[in-house]
Design a protein around this motif. Structure first.
Motif, mmCIF file in Angstrom:
data_model
loop_
_atom_site.group_PDB
_atom_site.id
_atom_site.type_symbol
_atom_site.label_atom_id
_atom_site.label_comp_id
_atom_site.label_asym_id
_atom_site.label_seq_id
_atom_site.Cartn_x
_atom_site.Cartn_y
_atom_site.Cartn_z
ATOM 1 N N ALA A 297 0.829 -1.210 0.000
ATOM 2 C CA ALA A 297 0.000 0.000 0.000
ATOM 3 C C ALA A 297 0.862 1.258 0.000
ATOM 4 C CB ALA A 297 -0.929 -0.004 1.204
ATOM 5 N N THR A 298 1.913 1.253 0.803
ATOM 6 C CA THR A 298 2.797 2.414 0.867
ATOM 7 C C THR A 298 3.554 2.603 -0.434
ATOM 8 O OG1 THR A 298 3.068 2.091 3.256
ATOM 9 C CG2 THR A 298 4.669 3.506 2.157
ATOM 10 N N SER A 299 4.014 1.524 -1.033
ATOM 11 C CA SER A 299 4.725 1.619 -2.314
ATOM 12 C C SER A 299 3.831 2.225 -3.382
ATOM 13 C CB SER A 299 5.202 0.231 -2.764
ATOM 14 O OG SER A 299 6.186 -0.282 -1.900
ATOM 15 N N ALA A 300 2.589 1.767 -3.447
ATOM 16 C CA ALA A 300 1.648 2.294 -4.437
ATOM 17 C C ALA A 300 1.372 3.775 -4.183
ATOM 18 C CB ALA A 300 0.351 1.492 -4.403
ATOM 19 N N ALA A 301 1.201 4.141 -2.927
ATOM 20 C CA ALA A 301 0.938 5.538 -2.592
ATOM 21 C C ALA A 301 2.144 6.414 -2.914
ATOM 22 C CB ALA A 301 0.582 5.659 -1.112
ATOM 23 N N ASN A 302 3.334 5.923 -2.614
ATOM 24 C CA ASN A 302 4.551 6.680 -2.916
ATOM 25 C C ASN A 302 4.712 6.896 -4.420
ATOM 26 O OD1 ASN A 302 5.221 6.813 -0.224
ATOM 27 N ND2 ASN A 302 6.680 5.110 -0.294
ATOM 28 N N LEU A 303 4.377 5.878 -5.194
ATOM 29 C CA LEU A 303 4.496 6.002 -6.641
ATOM 30 C C LEU A 303 3.571 7.097 -7.175
ATOM 31 C CD1 LEU A 303 5.418 5.195 -9.437
ATOM 32 C CD2 LEU A 303 3.829 3.259 -9.364
ATOM 33 N N MET A 304 2.339 7.095 -6.733
ATOM 34 C CA MET A 304 1.382 8.082 -7.219
ATOM 35 C C MET A 304 1.724 9.491 -6.718
ATOM 36 S SD MET A 304 -0.274 6.205 -9.141
ATOM 37 C CE MET A 304 -1.373 7.491 -9.749
ATOM 38 N N ALA A 305 2.369 9.576 -5.568
ATOM 39 C CA ALA A 305 2.730 10.884 -5.011
ATOM 40 C C ALA A 305 4.026 11.425 -5.608
ATOM 41 C CB ALA A 305 2.854 10.786 -3.495
ATOM 42 N N ASN A 306 4.777 10.576 -6.269
ATOM 43 C CA ASN A 306 6.075 10.984 -6.830
ATOM 44 C C ASN A 306 6.165 10.634 -8.316
ATOM 45 O OD1 ASN A 306 7.895 11.768 -4.317
ATOM 46 N ND2 ASN A 306 6.744 9.934 -3.743
ATOM 47 N N GLN A 307 5.114 10.924 -9.052
ATOM 48 C CA GLN A 307 5.081 10.554 -10.466
ATOM 49 C C GLN A 307 6.165 11.281 -11.267
ATOM 50 O OE1 GLN A 307 1.132 10.263 -12.346
ATOM 51 N NE2 GLN A 307 0.206 10.441 -10.313
ATOM 52 N N GLY A 308 6.406 12.546 -10.950
ATOM 53 C CA GLY A 308 7.424 13.293 -11.666
ATOM 54 C C GLY A 308 8.802 12.691 -11.456
ATOM 55 N N LEU A 309 9.127 12.384 -10.209
ATOM 56 C CA LEU A 309 10.410 11.759 -9.894
ATOM 57 C C LEU A 309 10.528 10.410 -10.573
ATOM 58 C CD1 LEU A 309 13.047 11.793 -8.188
ATOM 59 C CD2 LEU A 309 11.729 10.676 -6.367
ATOM 60 N N PHE A 310 9.432 9.656 -10.569
ATOM 61 C CA PHE A 310 9.407 8.342 -11.201
ATOM 62 C C PHE A 310 9.737 8.447 -12.691
ATOM 63 C CE2 PHE A 310 7.008 5.017 -13.464
ATOM 64 C CZ PHE A 310 7.502 3.875 -12.849
ATOM 65 N N LYS A 311 9.135 9.412 -13.367
ATOM 66 C CA LYS A 311 9.357 9.572 -14.810
ATOM 67 C C LYS A 311 10.780 10.049 -15.109
ATOM 68 C CE LYS A 311 4.474 10.460 -15.770
ATOM 69 N NZ LYS A 311 3.464 11.452 -16.225
ATOM 70 N N ILE A 312 11.307 10.927 -14.272
ATOM 71 C CA ILE A 312 12.703 11.362 -14.457
ATOM 72 C C ILE A 312 13.649 10.177 -14.276
ATOM 73 C CG2 ILE A 312 14.537 12.820 -13.528
ATOM 74 C CD1 ILE A 312 12.381 14.847 -12.758
ATOM 75 N N GLY A 313 13.309 9.309 -13.320
ATOM 76 C CA GLY A 313 14.117 8.116 -13.110
ATOM 77 C C GLY A 313 14.120 7.209 -14.324
ATOM 78 N N ILE A 314 12.973 7.106 -15.007
ATOM 79 C CA ILE A 314 12.898 6.285 -16.219
ATOM 80 C C ILE A 314 13.782 6.885 -17.323
ATOM 81 C CG2 ILE A 314 11.376 5.507 -18.072
ATOM 82 C CD1 ILE A 314 9.149 5.317 -15.992
ATOM 83 N N ILE A 315 13.755 8.210 -17.437
ATOM 84 C CA ILE A 315 14.623 8.872 -18.419
ATOM 85 C C ILE A 315 16.079 8.584 -18.104
ATOM 86 C CG2 ILE A 315 15.402 11.120 -19.278
ATOM 87 C CD1 ILE A 315 12.546 12.141 -18.833
ATOM 88 N N ALA A 316 16.449 8.659 -16.824
ATOM 89 C CA ALA A 316 17.826 8.369 -16.425
ATOM 90 C C ALA A 316 18.186 6.919 -16.733
ATOM 91 C CB ALA A 316 18.011 8.659 -14.939
ATOM 92 N N ASP A 317 17.240 5.998 -16.502
ATOM 93 C CA ASP A 317 17.471 4.590 -16.838
ATOM 94 C C ASP A 317 17.729 4.420 -18.334
ATOM 95 O OD1 ASP A 317 17.526 2.995 -14.567
ATOM 96 O OD2 ASP A 317 15.347 2.947 -14.391
ATOM 97 N N GLY A 318 16.925 5.109 -19.144
ATOM 98 C CA GLY A 318 17.106 5.035 -20.588
ATOM 99 C C GLY A 318 18.461 5.573 -21.020
ATOM 100 N N LEU A 319 18.889 6.667 -20.404
ATOM 101 C CA LEU A 319 20.201 7.229 -20.723
ATOM 102 C C LEU A 319 21.319 6.260 -20.342
ATOM 103 C CD1 LEU A 319 19.750 10.952 -19.607
ATOM 104 C CD2 LEU A 319 19.904 10.067 -21.950
ATOM 105 N N VAL A 320 21.160 5.595 -19.215
ATOM 106 C CA VAL A 320 22.168 4.613 -18.797
ATOM 107 C C VAL A 320 22.333 3.535 -19.859
ATOM 108 C CG1 VAL A 320 22.656 2.748 -17.165
ATOM 109 C CG2 VAL A 320 21.954 4.985 -16.314
ATOM 110 N N ILE A 321 21.232 3.027 -20.381
ATOM 111 C CA ILE A 321 21.313 1.972 -21.397
ATOM 112 C C ILE A 321 21.995 2.495 -22.663
ATOM 113 C CG2 ILE A 321 19.902 0.641 -23.019
ATOM 114 C CD1 ILE A 321 18.111 -0.130 -20.794
ATOM 115 N N LEU A 322 21.644 3.704 -23.096
ATOM 116 C CA LEU A 322 22.282 4.278 -24.284
ATOM 117 C C LEU A 322 23.783 4.476 -24.054
ATOM 118 C CD1 LEU A 322 19.618 6.931 -25.357
ATOM 119 C CD2 LEU A 322 20.007 4.661 -26.333
#
Length: 238
Positions: free
Chosen positions: A45-70
């Motif tokens: 429950a806390t993980s799900a709530a944290n994800l929805m409360a930090n959507q911007g951070l989550f998306k920036i993290g995905i961009i960083a993950d993509g850059l790491v792979i490149l």
């Protein structure tokens, strides 16, 4: 008397590899280290709530993950080109191992994105089921890190061996990469087999400290000096 460098690197390639090393350290530290700490909790429950409360951070993290792979794709090719004359077979081992790591990283991004898709999309699961699935995907993502560490450990063993065989890379860096590689291998095996032995934990932590310092130092060395070699003297006629 002439001077002939045994290992002749392209300075641009060496400096590029150094810059990529540091970029991977920054982006990876953010996306793999910082972001999950802000989102993933011990209960669903806390993980799900944290994800929805930090959507911007989550998306920036995905961009960083993509850059790491490149960045990883680029540095894998550059390191192979740099070291293939030192040891062709071992350079190929290093390339294949790091390519395997990149493949697992790609799967891990999918596992990381699925919770967001689950919570923001339309589905027939109730809230409790959604939260449980979110936690399962997050746990699978964390486990995936230990899987790609096995590939990366193998890569560092090969890279450390190549660094030690070259006449360019400082020996202390080669030893640090080679010895520290066992930290990734040992942690991966311990975590994937659910082994709980304090002595082993302390061992891989110490090895990871060694390899982290060695990797950052190797990246800095490549960025600052990696293209310049110290010529060796030969008695061959000019």
């Amino acid at each position: 008397m002439t001077t002939i460098p045994h290992t002749n690197w392209d300075p641009v390639a060496a400096h590029t590899a150094g810059a990529l090393y540091l970029a991977i350290a920054v982006c990876g530290g953010f996306s793999i280290g910082f972001v999950p700490m802000q989102i993933v909790a011990t209960d669903a429950a806390t993980s799900a709530a944290n994800l929805m409360a930090n959507q911007g951070l989550f998306k920036i993290g995905i961009i960083a993950d993509g850059l790491v792979i490149l960045f990883e794709l680029a540095i894998t090719a550059i390191l192979y080109q740099m070291f293939r004359n030192v040891g062709p077979k071992m350079a190929m081992v290093a390339l294949i191992s790091r390519a395997g790591m990149i493949s697992v990283m790609g799967i891990n991004i999918l596992l990381w994105v699925l919770p967001y898709m689950l919570l923001t999309g339309e589905n027939s699961w109730d809230v409790a089921q959604q939260q449980d699935l979110v936690q399962i995907f997050f746990d699978a993502h964390a486990t995936g890190v230990f899987v790609w560490q096995l590939f990366f450990g193998m890569h560092l063993l090969a890279l450390g061996w190549l660094a030690l065989k070259s006449d360019v890379v400082p020996q202390i860096l080669g030893r640090g990469l080679f010895i520290g590689a066992f930290g990734y291998l040992l942690q991966g095996i311990i975590e994937l087999t659910f082994t709980d032995v304090a002595a082993l934990d302390y061992t891989y932590i110490a090895l990871l400290v060694i390899v982290t310092i060695s990797e950052i130092s190797f990246g800095l060395w490549l960025l600052i000096r990696g293209g310049r070699t110290s010529p060796q003297f030969s008695t061959a006629p000019a």
